[in-house]
Design an enzyme around this catalytic site. Structure first.
Site, mmCIF file in Angstrom:
data_model
loop_
_atom_site.group_PDB
_atom_site.id
_atom_site.type_symbol
_atom_site.label_atom_id
_atom_site.label_comp_id
_atom_site.label_asym_id
_atom_site.label_seq_id
_atom_site.Cartn_x
_atom_site.Cartn_y
_atom_site.Cartn_z
ATOM 1 N N GLU A 127 0.823 -1.218 0.000
ATOM 2 C CA GLU A 127 0.000 0.000 0.000
ATOM 3 C C GLU A 127 0.856 1.267 0.000
ATOM 4 O O GLU A 127 1.646 1.477 0.933
ATOM 5 C CB GLU A 127 -0.931 -0.002 1.224
ATOM 6 C CG GLU A 127 -1.939 1.138 1.155
ATOM 7 C CD GLU A 127 -3.007 1.086 2.258
ATOM 8 O OE1 GLU A 127 -3.137 0.065 2.938
ATOM 9 O OE2 GLU A 127 -3.708 2.109 2.410
ATOM 10 N N LYS A 133 -7.861 -0.592 11.393
ATOM 11 C CA LYS A 133 -7.189 -0.992 10.151
ATOM 12 C C LYS A 133 -5.985 -0.085 9.919
ATOM 13 O O LYS A 133 -4.913 -0.532 9.494
ATOM 14 C CB LYS A 133 -8.176 -0.915 8.974
ATOM 15 C CG LYS A 133 -7.656 -1.551 7.692
ATOM 16 C CD LYS A 133 -6.876 -0.598 6.800
ATOM 17 C CE LYS A 133 -6.435 -1.269 5.509
ATOM 18 N NZ LYS A 133 -5.549 -0.423 4.688
ATOM 19 N N ASP A 137 3.750 -14.240 12.145
ATOM 20 C CA ASP A 137 2.408 -14.668 11.747
ATOM 21 C C ASP A 137 1.444 -13.479 11.857
ATOM 22 O O ASP A 137 0.973 -13.158 12.956
ATOM 23 C CB ASP A 137 1.978 -15.823 12.661
ATOM 24 C CG ASP A 137 0.660 -16.437 12.244
ATOM 25 O OD1 ASP A 137 -0.137 -15.748 11.586
ATOM 26 O OD2 ASP A 137 0.419 -17.602 12.602
ATOM 27 N N HIS A 169 -2.449 10.452 -0.165
ATOM 28 C CA HIS A 169 -2.631 9.099 -0.673
ATOM 29 C C HIS A 169 -2.619 9.094 -2.195
ATOM 30 O O HIS A 169 -1.967 8.262 -2.825
ATOM 31 C CB HIS A 169 -3.971 8.560 -0.159
ATOM 32 C CG HIS A 169 -4.003 7.075 -0.064
ATOM 33 N ND1 HIS A 169 -4.357 6.296 -1.130
ATOM 34 C CD2 HIS A 169 -3.700 6.233 0.945
ATOM 35 C CE1 HIS A 169 -4.296 5.036 -0.761
ATOM 36 N NE2 HIS A 169 -3.900 4.961 0.493
HETATM 37 P P1 NAD Z 1 8.732 -22.954 17.090
HETATM 38 O O1 NAD Z 1 8.150 -24.184 17.688
HETATM 39 O O2 NAD Z 1 9.354 -23.082 15.743
HETATM 40 O O3 NAD Z 1 9.810 -22.342 18.083
HETATM 41 C C1 NAD Z 1 9.583 -22.272 19.459
HETATM 42 C C2 NAD Z 1 10.570 -23.130 20.205
HETATM 43 O O4 NAD Z 1 11.894 -22.619 20.094
HETATM 44 C C3 NAD Z 1 10.311 -23.165 21.700
HETATM 45 O O5 NAD Z 1 9.318 -24.122 21.995
HETATM 46 C C4 NAD Z 1 11.687 -23.515 22.271
HETATM 47 O O6 NAD Z 1 11.835 -24.911 22.375
HETATM 48 C C5 NAD Z 1 12.676 -23.012 21.227
HETATM 49 N N1 NAD Z 1 13.460 -21.817 21.663
HETATM 50 C C6 NAD Z 1 14.782 -21.630 21.425
HETATM 51 N N2 NAD Z 1 15.195 -20.456 21.920
HETATM 52 C C7 NAD Z 1 14.131 -19.867 22.493
HETATM 53 C C8 NAD Z 1 13.917 -18.614 23.166
HETATM 54 N N3 NAD Z 1 14.916 -17.736 23.365
HETATM 55 N N4 NAD Z 1 12.671 -18.310 23.593
HETATM 56 C C9 NAD Z 1 11.659 -19.164 23.392
HETATM 57 N N5 NAD Z 1 11.794 -20.375 22.778
HETATM 58 C C10 NAD Z 1 13.029 -20.723 22.330
HETATM 59 O O7 NAD Z 1 7.689 -21.769 16.958
HETATM 60 P P2 NAD Z 1 6.550 -21.172 17.887
HETATM 61 O O8 NAD Z 1 6.939 -19.788 18.217
HETATM 62 O O9 NAD Z 1 6.195 -22.095 19.018
HETATM 63 O O10 NAD Z 1 5.306 -21.160 16.860
HETATM 64 C C11 NAD Z 1 5.198 -20.187 15.866
HETATM 65 C C12 NAD Z 1 4.611 -20.781 14.611
HETATM 66 O O11 NAD Z 1 3.359 -21.418 14.882
HETATM 67 C C13 NAD Z 1 4.325 -19.738 13.562
HETATM 68 O O12 NAD Z 1 4.884 -20.162 12.329
HETATM 69 C C14 NAD Z 1 2.794 -19.738 13.474
HETATM 70 O O13 NAD Z 1 2.384 -19.373 12.178
HETATM 71 C C15 NAD Z 1 2.464 -21.150 13.807
HETATM 72 N N6 NAD Z 1 1.095 -21.466 14.262
HETATM 73 C C16 NAD Z 1 0.214 -20.519 14.672
HETATM 74 C C17 NAD Z 1 -1.052 -20.884 15.135
HETATM 75 C C18 NAD Z 1 -1.995 -19.801 15.628
HETATM 76 O O14 NAD Z 1 -1.595 -18.662 15.792
HETATM 77 N N7 NAD Z 1 -3.258 -20.122 15.922
HETATM 78 C C19 NAD Z 1 -1.414 -22.228 15.171
HETATM 79 C C20 NAD Z 1 -0.481 -23.186 14.766
HETATM 80 C C21 NAD Z 1 0.784 -22.818 14.334
#
Ligand code: NAD
Length: 422
Positions: free
Chosen positions: A83, A261, A277, A375
């Site tokens: 945009e 928005k 996300d 805009h």
């Molecule tokens: P992930 O599982 O890839 O990473 C998280 C993991 O990284 C932690 O569980 C931990 O084991 C590790 N880690 C390493 N260093 C860390 C630190 N400093 N702090 C915290 N954890 C650390 O990702 P995530 O963040 O658990 O999930 C994000 C993904 O899930 C996104 O891609 C999202 O799109 C997807 N997702 C979203 C939904 C939703 O929002 N409803 C549902 C399902 C999946």
């Protein structure tokens, strides 16, 4: 010496000149700088592992929001958006806020909520007591799933349970509260909710269906606030106009949707640039805006005793510096390097400030000359490109379209034909 995000005439430079400044500001390597402009794409071996059925990439322009001063620290803000005028408006607003001392922010600990849905219970309230009594056991089971998160001080910290009435009878909803540290946390939380589900079934005799994170992250909130001197806004009448606009949005869901928005224009651009996300952030913001029963605005603007403008925003912000696509997307990694945030809390707070700036940029225009002038000036360049203008012609055609106040493709084509005849 700390570097300033005020870069005079940044918008007038070529993309190459702008990148050279950002490279210096953020200490980017030559390879990182090249990736942004020379190769300008994602390798197929990366994309093919990110999602399914890959056939290519969808590029989006990435620009830099300038002038941001947040808690005394200068930030360059990477923003990916299709945009026109979003980045210009955010940068302009950040400059006005800077004149009032910049943005200030705060945030809660990064706690996400996991939901476990228990149905087919004989006595839902008794089941609730059984779950609460077994809190320690359930939390231990959840934490056994993620020793890495625990090692960083995160993990499942608490739980709660409530009985809700639904069209299919009573259900017990268990909430698992997980400190996700620097991760967005959806995968981490989902793994935990799935792991504790059998324990909860055994305790209650019920049946668990859904086990998943809630995007209404009320325990992971960010706040930002600022003061804007009236002079920078164009006087007290504009301050009044913005305060009236804020009161309008607070009272009317039709206006609140557009107000929010505008906030999300800025936030989502940064969330996208950093590989986070954005659906999760949108869902959380709008659900939070409706938490009290009526959808309302997530930011507020008022006039203070001095006649200056004061603004604030509060919203959920589930963003991460690791996990998901954040580390696998090479451009997202560079965007985060430019942003230079050290924790997901700092990242979330910067996003709140960006949202507030974006909101201010739109409201200032709406309360004074109207949104179309700025805009349309930018949109005219898109129209010129659609009409077939190339390189040097784009600005010539766009300028004439704006001057004539006829920003339309048919007129752009006429202008182009005349130019080509010359
Ligand atoms: P992930 O599982 O890839 O990473 C998280 C993991 O990284 C932690 O569980 C931990 O084991 C590790 N880690 C390493 N260093 C860390 C630190 N400093 N702090 C915290 N954890 C650390 O990702 P995530 O963040 O658990 O999930 C994000 C993904 O899930 C996104 O891609 C999202 O799109 C997807 N997702 C979203 C939904 C939703 O929002 N409803 C549902 C399902 C999946």
């Amino acid at each position: 010496m700390s570097k300033s995000s005020v870069i005079s005439g940044f918008y007038k430079l070529s993309p190459k000149e702008r990148l050279a400044i950002v490279k210096n500001f953020a200490n980017l390597t030559v390879e990182e700088a090249n990736l942004l402009q020379e190769s300008c794409s994602l390798p197929m071996y990366v994309t093919d592992h990110m999602i399914e059925n890959v056939i290519g990439v969808f590029p989006e322009p990435m620009g830099i929001g300038v002038n941001f001063l947040i808690n005394g620290k200068d930030y360059l803000i990477p923003m990916a958006t299709e945009e026109p005028s979003v980045i210009a408006a955010a940068s302009y607003a950040a400059k006005m806020v800077r004149d009032g001392g910049g943005f200030y922010t705060s945030s809660t600990t990064p706690v996400m909520t996991g939901q476990i849905q228990v149905v087919k219970l004989k006595e839902a309230n008794r089941a609730k007591e059984q779950v609460l009594a077994a809190k320690a056991e359930i939390l231990k089971n959840a934490n056994d799933q993620d020793p890495v998160l625990n090692s960083f001080g995160g993990g499942a910290k608490d739980l709660d349970a409530r009985v809700i009435e639904t069209s299919m009878g009573q259900m017990l909803i268990v909430h698992l509260y997980v400190d996700c540290r620097d991760a967005m946390g959806a995968n981490a939380v989902n793994t935990m909710t799935e792991a504790v589900a059998p324990v909860i079934e055994q305790l209650t005799g019920g049946h668990v269906y859904l086990r998943i994170i809630s995007n209404l992250a009320t325990k992971r909130l960010v706040k930002a606030w600022c003061r804007v001197p009236k002079e920078g806004l164009g006087g007290e009448a504009v301050v009044d106009g913005i305060a009236y606009a804020s009161a309008f949005a607070a009272a009317d869901p039709y206006r609140a949707a557009t107000h929010n928005k505008g906030v999300m224009n800025g936030i989502i651009a940064v969330v996208l640039a950093t590989g986070n996300d954005h659906r999760a952030i949108e869902a959380g913001a709008h659900a939070y805006a409706a938490l009290n029963g009526q959808y309302t605005s997530i930011s507020k603007w008022t006039k203070n005793d001095n006649g200056d403008l004061e603004g604030s925003i509060e919203m959920p912000m589930a963003v991460g510096l690791i996990g998901g696509a954040v580390k696998t997307h090479p451009i997202a990694r560079i965007a985060l390097k430019i942003l230079n945030v050290k924790s997901s809390n700092e990242f979330g707070e910067v996003l709140a400030a960006v949202g507030l700036a974006q909101n201010l940029g739109a409201l200032r225009a709406l309360a004074s000359e109207g949104i179309q002038r700025g805009h349309m000036a930018l949109h005219a360049r898109n129209i010129a490109v659609i009409a077939g203008a190339k390189d040097g012609q784009i600005d010539v055609v766009a300028e004439l379209l704006v001057k004539e106040r006829r920003v339309r493709v048919d007129r752009a084509k006429e202008i182009l034909e005349n130019l080509n005849k010359k």
